[in-house]
Write an enzyme that holds these catalytic residues in place. Structure first.
Site, PDB file in Angstrom:
ATOM      1  N   CYS A  35       0.800  -1.226   0.000  1.00 46.67           N
ATOM      2  CA  CYS A  35       0.000   0.000   0.000  1.00 46.67           C
ATOM      3  C   CYS A  35       0.837   1.284   0.000  1.00 46.67           C
ATOM      4  CB  CYS A  35      -0.975  -0.047   1.176  1.00 46.67           C
ATOM      5  SG  CYS A  35      -2.373   1.069   0.976  1.00 46.67           S
ATOM      6  N   HIS A  39      -3.817  -5.817   1.646  1.00 46.02           N
ATOM      7  CA  HIS A  39      -3.698  -6.074   3.072  1.00 46.02           C
ATOM      8  C   HIS A  39      -4.376  -7.410   3.294  1.00 46.02           C
ATOM      9  CE1 HIS A  39      -2.401  -2.045   3.938  1.00 46.02           C
ATOM     10  NE2 HIS A  39      -3.391  -1.570   3.222  1.00 46.02           N
TER      11      HIS A  39
END
Lengths: 259, 439
Positions: A98, A203
């Protein structure tokens, strides 16, 4: 081969670790130890000596909230970035999630329109289309078939990002989207793979449910360190398989489950 | 006039809903009222100028603290109503007005206590005559829904600047981000904390967000910590530090609930009721000690001859506190624990956060039963947390009703079973234990 060991570097564990990303480190460590590979975990944060990066066999960095990202970005640009770039160019296997993935690109354009330069390692750039445009949030399912890694089952995770990432010429996506948004919600790509470094929005965290990616990184690290391919002993991943199936069944009905 | 109709309509909806047992009607009457008149809350509020409204926000402890405050005020002979747990958005507040008012929009009460969702607080502050605001804490929680902790704090700070100067503001003095909210306004501000003797956390745990100075972003220095990022902090860079935190350390208090987090909740309730309602502290403490907990918040349920304690656990900090409470509950009894992870909207769709929970601390439990929508995500987490004892210690059961039965049968007569569920899992658990089927 006996007495194998790896030094795993965890960059900014206190700052870049908002979305349960330490799970990735827990998995990498345990999957090494289960095969008798000794792990030396180096936590490298603001105050650490940047030369420690030179000793790493495998590198991980997670995502974070805006305030923490600002602090880290400054330290990377002024301090540790050049050594990190050298390690990745030198084919040290690594995983960036991310915000960390975005840092490694050419630049990040904020919601207010400021262009923040990145480390220029990955051939990508990221733009946040503004605070009134929806963040890309939800479960994500991808298929990994790139020049370095092929995984036969679906890989699952969760994404939550405002920035849209675009690949520059010659960049190779890490995966293709089966469900969810990925890099930018337009071109169906997810992440990037560059040398042995993976950048991704997944994630979940990514490695616990998708241990093949952990094994890929470990194998590459052993190859790099010992100069030859070392077969990893198979581990029982039946719970992991079930956890993936629950997500795939919920969001991809119609797909072949056994795939 | 339109409001009278909306109230009438809303009240019939609540009644209708109760008769058919289709939900408690805790949000939709208000939802409809706001659709038809967006000023509904503002108008009802200004019609009831003498009603003292207490707003409570924060990641953890809203329901327990509301109930404590309600209990204390009622003991002091005030008439109080409280919005239902979970109905903490604008539509929940509107519903609560509908339920408790007469048709002319008059609320025959002295005090209203509203739990408010983190993102709704700035909105509600513009709508109602607030008398007192209590901000409990800010922890990492459902990032997919609430957004980031710093953003919430920034929005609260902006909203508080526009609040009437006569408002009471009660802040957690041990939470750096909450403490700093008291610096930039001149409301009647008080800070609560807990006594040093409860501050036994040795190092900064993994689940923290706010250990950096809210003013200058330098890392804070802690001389003592209670849990997560709460403690006695100081910034060596800009001098930011705590002052005037009320801990009630010199008072002998028999806290009615276990766990450090409940000492914070209780001290917050004591400080608020004594300062904002002018009740002598000794009297407040006496009332507090008689408090009885609610379901999902430490109530002990008798079920098939076993004791069941349900501890709602919906984010890393809350979970770590529940685990600590479970393990420390009894010196000579190793409890069984049933852990339930759902991923519905009220739980947050993202389950990544379970990796920020220190589940290895639960290894002292006798048996651990794992269930919920994301049973296998949780099972992987336990596989890594328990290592070699995983196989022998855990039971995996996706179906919650079966999981509860297994957990109960694994528990000996008169012994205690702890259930640690996320929000929607708690509601399901309550239905199963209460014998009512989910519709």
């Amino acid at each position: 081969m006996k007495n194998l060991s790896l030094t795993i570097g965890w960059l900014y564990p206190d700052l870049m670790s908002t979305y349960g990303d330490r799970g990735n480190i827990i998995v990498l460590t345990k999957r090494c130890e289960d095969r008798g590979i000794k792990v030396n975990l180096e936590k490298i944060s603001l105050e650490a000596d940047k030369n420690k990066i030179k000793e790493l066999d495998l590198i991980f960095m997670g995502g974070a909230q805006d305030k923490q990202q600002e602090i880290v970005n400054k330290d990377l640009i002024e301090n540790k970035g050049s050594l990190l770039k050298r390690a990745i160019e030198d084919e040290i296997p690594s995983l960036f999630i991310c915000g960390a993935y975005q840092f490694l690109g050419k630049y990040y354009k904020t919601a207010e329109g400021h262009k923040i330069p990145g480390l220029n390692i990955f051939p990508i750039y990221t733009e946040n289309p503004g605070e009134n445009v929806k963040r890309l949030i939800g479960n994500i399912i991808i298929e990994i078939r790139n020049s370095k890694l092929e995984i036969r089952n679906f890989v699952v995770g969760f994404e939550n990002h405002g920035g849209r990432t675009y690949l520059l010429n010659g960049a190779e996506p890490f995966a293709q989207i089966a469900y969810g948004f990925g890099n930018n919600d337009k071109d169906k790509t997810e992440g990037v793979i560059y040398k042995n470094a993976i950048g991704t929005y997944l994630h979940g965290p990514i490695l616990p449910k998708n241990p093949q990616i952990a094994d890929f990184l470990i194998e590459k690290a052993l190859f790099k360190k010992y100069g030859k391919k070392i077969e990893l002993e198979k581990l029982d991943d039946s719970i992991e398989k079930k956890a993936r199936e629950v997500v795939v069944k919920k969001y991809l009905s119609g797909y072949n489950q056994t795939k | 006039m339109i409001n009278a109709l909306l109230i009438l309509l809303g009240k019939s909806l609540i009644k209708f809903g109760n008769t058919l047992n289709i939900g408690s009607g805790s949000t939709w009457p208000g939802h409809i009222a706001l659709k038809l008149n967006k000023n509904f809350i503002k108008q009802i509020s200004s019609k009831n100028k003498n009603l003292k409204i207490v707003l409570i926000a924060g990641t953890n402890g809203k329901t327990t603290t509301s109930k404590l405050i309600k209990h204390i005020l009622e003991k002091n002979s005030l008439k109080v109503f409280h919005n239902e747990a979970g109905a903490n958005l604008l539509n929940g507040i509107a519903s609560s007005f509908i339920k408790n008012s007469n048709l002319s929009g008059k609320l025959p009460y002295d005090v209203a206590i509203f739990e408010i969702d983190e993102n709704t607080l700035p909105l509600i502050l513009r709508e109602i005559n607030h008398y007192s605001i209590l901000l409990l804490n800010l922890f990492r929680d459902q990032l997919d829904r609430y957004g980031e902790v710093n953003t919430i704090a920034k929005n609260w700070q902006q909203a508080l600047k526009k609040v009437d100067k006569n408002t009471f503001l009660f802040l957690n003095g041990d939470d750096p981000q909450i403490y700093s909210l008291g610096q930039e306004n001149d409301l009647k501000t008080y800070y609560f904390g807990i006594s040093d003797k409860y501050m036994d956390q040795k190092e900064i745990p993994h689940d923290v967000d706010s250990v950096y100075c809210p003013n200058c972003s330098h890392k804070l220095n802690y001389s003592k910590m209670s849990y997560s990022h709460l403690g006695k902090f100081k910034c060596y860079n800009c001098g930011f530090k705590q002052e005037k935190v009320e801990t009630f350390a010199d008072q002998k208090i028999n806290y009615p609930l276990f766990g450090k987090y409940n000492i914070y909740n209780t001290n917050a309730a004591i400080l608020l009721t004594s300062k904002a309602f002018n009740i002598p502290t000794e009297k407040v403490i006496e009332f507090t000690e008689e408090f009885k907990p609610a379901f999902g918040r430490q109530e002990i349920v008798k079920y098939k001859g076993k004791n069941i304690i349900v501890l709602l656990s919906k984010n890393p900090t809350g979970f770590n506190q529940s685990i600590e409470a479970t393990i420390n509950y009894s010196k000579d009894e190793k409890p069984n624990a049933l852990v339930v992870l759902n991923d519905r909207i009220p739980d947050g769709r993202d389950v990544s956060w379970i990796w920020d929970v220190d589940f290895n601390d639960l290894s002292l439990a006798k048996k651990i039963i794992i269930s919920g929508d994301r049973t296998f995500d949780l099972a992987i987490r336990f596989k890594y947390a328990l290592n070699d004892s995983f196989e022998q210690k855990t039971i995996i059961e996706e179906d919650l009703e079966k999981a509860i039965n297994t957990a109960v049968s694994q528990t000996e007569e008169n012994k205690t079973l702890f259930i640690l569920p996320t929000y929607s899992a708690m509601l399901e658990t309550r239905k199963i234990l209460g014998g009512k089927k989910i519709l």
